[in-house]
Design an enzyme around this catalytic site. Structure first.
Site, PDB file in Angstrom:
ATOM      1  N   LYS A 278       0.846  -1.190   0.000  1.00 13.29           N
ATOM      2  CA  LYS A 278       0.000   0.000   0.000  1.00 13.29           C
ATOM      3  C   LYS A 278       0.885   1.246   0.000  1.00 13.29           C
ATOM      4  CE  LYS A 278      -4.197  -1.643   2.319  1.00 13.29           C
ATOM      5  NZ  LYS A 278      -5.056  -1.519   3.511  1.00 13.29           N
ATOM      6  N   GLU A 369     -19.909  -8.813   8.539  1.00 12.06           N
ATOM      7  CA  GLU A 369     -21.037  -8.213   9.244  1.00 12.06           C
ATOM      8  C   GLU A 369     -22.021  -9.249   9.780  1.00 12.06           C
ATOM      9  OE1 GLU A 369     -19.356  -5.296   6.326  1.00 12.06           O
ATOM     10  OE2 GLU A 369     -20.071  -7.360   6.176  1.00 12.06           O
ATOM     11  N   ARG A 397     -26.104  -5.936   5.146  1.00 15.57           N
ATOM     12  CA  ARG A 397     -25.559  -7.248   4.823  1.00 15.57           C
ATOM     13  C   ARG A 397     -25.869  -8.286   5.905  1.00 15.57           C
ATOM     14  NH1 ARG A 397     -19.613  -6.842   2.576  1.00 15.57           N
ATOM     15  NH2 ARG A 397     -20.517  -8.104   0.928  1.00 15.57           N
TER      16      ARG A 397
END
Length: 620
Positions: A278, A369, A397
């Protein structure tokens, strides 16, 4: 050296370049990304990490005929630049501009719209099977991050894909070094070898050769697994039925191109493990990829400036997430039964201090979730009091788990729902437009929406004391600036609050809409009520207002269909009361990205919009 990027408008242009030119293109793309994102804001670290991977994919695969499905979409800016949208990057995530995520109606190169994680493998498998059914040689590729791979849906898709013979490639973009050891020349060599036709043919040949000798075949497979397992962590994916390749260096274009070129010639499900960094190529982002994950405008030369120290006499307004974080710590200090749960949104949800102060009671379950809610339910069954910090858009979700695992069993789980309503630059995929509608229909649920910071703190306390399923839904960012009282007190459940007495018209404001409702009330000399509770609704107050006014107006930052206004309409109908009712809220459409205040104005949910709508209704 002539610049290359300005001559690349679509992948066909890219494929005309010599391979030796691609590192220069990668360098130019990084410079462009840093310069562009510094002016618009957006996701920086993840996009800097996928430059070479994106180049290699479009160079090897025949896009858009071959399908690229990017998980979440945070890392697709290079993809957008190479697919005809370089000039449009100046209005990235702005009203009228391009989205920060892939969108099918934005470009034919965006094979699938993504904003939530862990969906790419399922979608790409569907495309691979579609190609199979149509006898097409078209290829499908899913690019998924190591964080998104924690989502259960990704493993469901892997399980299904491995059982089929579709031509699917799953690329794991491992950008946290969380799975593999550091990548070296040996791993790169092995990856190129195992992705080649010779290895694949040898493997198929050995299986045919030993097919009549099951013990020998089993031994050969175990030996291969053992040898591969010594140098690469691929056993899990092999067990799913994939041919595992990697890990390889995601910034080495030669390795990427050779490996992808080999894989494209293979049949069946393939799994390529790519390690990237990253923030690659920008020192500030390399040193703090979390800070540079999602950025506002900044100076590329100096990086993101440190926040100035606010004078003690004039502290900055806290965000709702910060109000929640402070309450969570205060409540945890009082009650050892409190546990805090987040599905990979610690910083965004304001839980950093809680995680530091109460590490044994802090649980980040990853991008999962559904698991987060049922995990909370299990804790609640055994005497703990879970608080789940979750964004409205992500709670969608886990709807079944909310109903089946929490509400039916009437368990004391508090949902602290951030990002209720519109969210600005992230657009429709991240907007919390529907939670009041889908929450209020669930039995046993208590649903609250605060109008300011202090009310948010007191509602969280109220929800915690209830001992039943409850939700406190608040918007992104700061509120009107009310000082949150240190003292915590339970609000009377299901009771609204008269904030302004007026004539003819009564405005029933829910949550964030109180401020514009009060402003409109002043102009119209209307009664204004802070309803506070969506469920249970203050039926007594509604009926009183109906008796005393000609028009009731409900205002909410939620879809009108099934929302708080619908609850008011149902209340009036149940009591046989007939009165003019105007329901104002979000329209029946997906609202694209923009500046939050302007988005509300466009929906008629600022003071001027309320005045206009009410004036028209009264006049009618």
């Amino acid at each position: 050296m002539q610049p290359l990027l300005t001559s690349i408008n679509f992948p066909d242009d890219l494929r005309k370049l010599d391979r030796a030119q691609l590192p220069q293109l990668a360098a130019e793309l990084r410079c462009f990304l840093i310069e562009s994102i510094s002016k618009t804001g957006g996701h920086l670290s993840s996009n800097l990490g996928t430059v070479e991977l994106t180049i290699a994919l479009h160079y090897i695969y025949n896009t858009p005929d071959d399908r690229l499905v990017w998980d979440v979409g945070h890392q697709t800016y290079t993809h957008k630049i190479l697919t005809g949208r370089r000039a449009a990057m100046g209005k990235l995530r702005m009203a009228g501009g391009i989205a920060g995520f892939p969108k099918r109606d934005e470009s034919p190169y965006d094979a699938f719209g993504t904003g939530h994680s862990s969906t790419s493998i399922s979608a790409a498998l569907g495309m691979a099977v579609a190609a199979q059914l149509g006898n097409s040689e078209r290829r499908a590729v899913a690019i998924i991050g190591d964080g998104a791979l924690t989502g259960g849906m990704a493993f469901e898709a892997l399980n299904n894909a491995g059982a089929r013979d579709a031509n699917l490639l799953v690329i794991l973009n491992d950008n946290d070094m969380s799975i593999s050891r550091p990548v070296g020349a040996l791993n790169n060599y092995l990856a190129k070898l195992m992705s080649g036709r010779f290895y694949a043919a040898m493997r198929r040949g050995s299986e045919k050769m030993f097919k009549g000798m099951p013990p020998v075949l089993e031994f050969a497979k175990r030996a291969e697994e053992h040898v591969k397992g010594m140098v690469i962590p691929g056993t899990l994916f092999e067990e799913f039925g994939f041919n595992y390749i990697g890990p390889i260096d995601g910034h080495d274009l030669d390795v990427l191109l050779d490996t992808l070129g080999n894989i494209r010639q293979l049949s069946g499900p393939q799994f390529l493990h790519v390690v990237t960094q990253k923030g690659k190529g920008y020192a500030h982002a390399e040193q703090d990829c979390v800070l540079y994950h999602g950025v506002s405008k900044f100076d590329p030369a100096n990086g993101i400036a440190a926040k100035p120290v606010q004078p003690e006499v004039q502290p900055a307004k806290p965000t709702y997430a910060e109000v929640f974080g402070k309450w969570l710590c205060d409540m945890a200090a009082q009650d050892e039964r409190l546990v805090g749960i987040t599905p990979a949104m610690c910083e965004g949800s304001g839980m950093v201090e809680f995680a530091e102060r109460f590490p044994a009671r802090y649980f980040d379950v990853g991008i999962a979730e559904q698991h987060a809610l049922t995990f909370a339910a299990g804790l609640a069954c055994d005497g703990y009091k879970p608080v789940v910090a979750i964004y409205s858009t992500f709670l969608q979700r886990a709807y079944d788990q909310l109903i089946h695992d929490i509400a039916i069993q009437n368990l004391p789980v508090v949902l602290a729902i951030d990002r209720g309503g519109l969210v600005g630059a992230d657009g429709a995929t991240h907007a919390g437009s529907f939670d009041l509608s889908y929450l209020r229909c669930i039995p046993n649920m208590t649903v609250m929406a605060p109008s300011d910071e202090d009310e948010c703190r007191q509602m969280l306390y109220t929800a915690y004391q209830l001992g039943t399923p409850s939700a406190v839904r608040y918007p992104r960012g700061c509120g009107p600036g009310a000082v949150a009282s240190q003292q915590m007190r339970a609000l009377p459940v299901g009771k609204g609050e008269l904030r302004r007495a007026g004539k003819r018209v009564a405005i029933l404001a829910f949550g964030s809409m109180l401020a514009p409702a009060l402003a409109a009330g002043e102009q119209l000399d209307a009664t204004v009520v802070n309803m506070r509770f969506i469920k249970p609704l203050d039926a007594g107050l509604i009926l009183q207002l109906a008796r005393e006014h000609e028009l009731l107006v409900t205002v909410e930052e939620n879809a009108v269909q099934g929302g708080a206004g619908s609850a008011v309409a149902e209340c009036l109908q149940q009591h046989g009361v007939t009165i003019a009712l105007l329901q104002l809220g979000l329209p029946d459409s997906f609202i694209e990205q923009g500046e939050h205040a302007q988005m509300l104005a466009d929906c008629g949910l600022d003071a001027a919009g309320l005045v206009k709508a009410i004036t028209v209704s009264v006049g009618a």
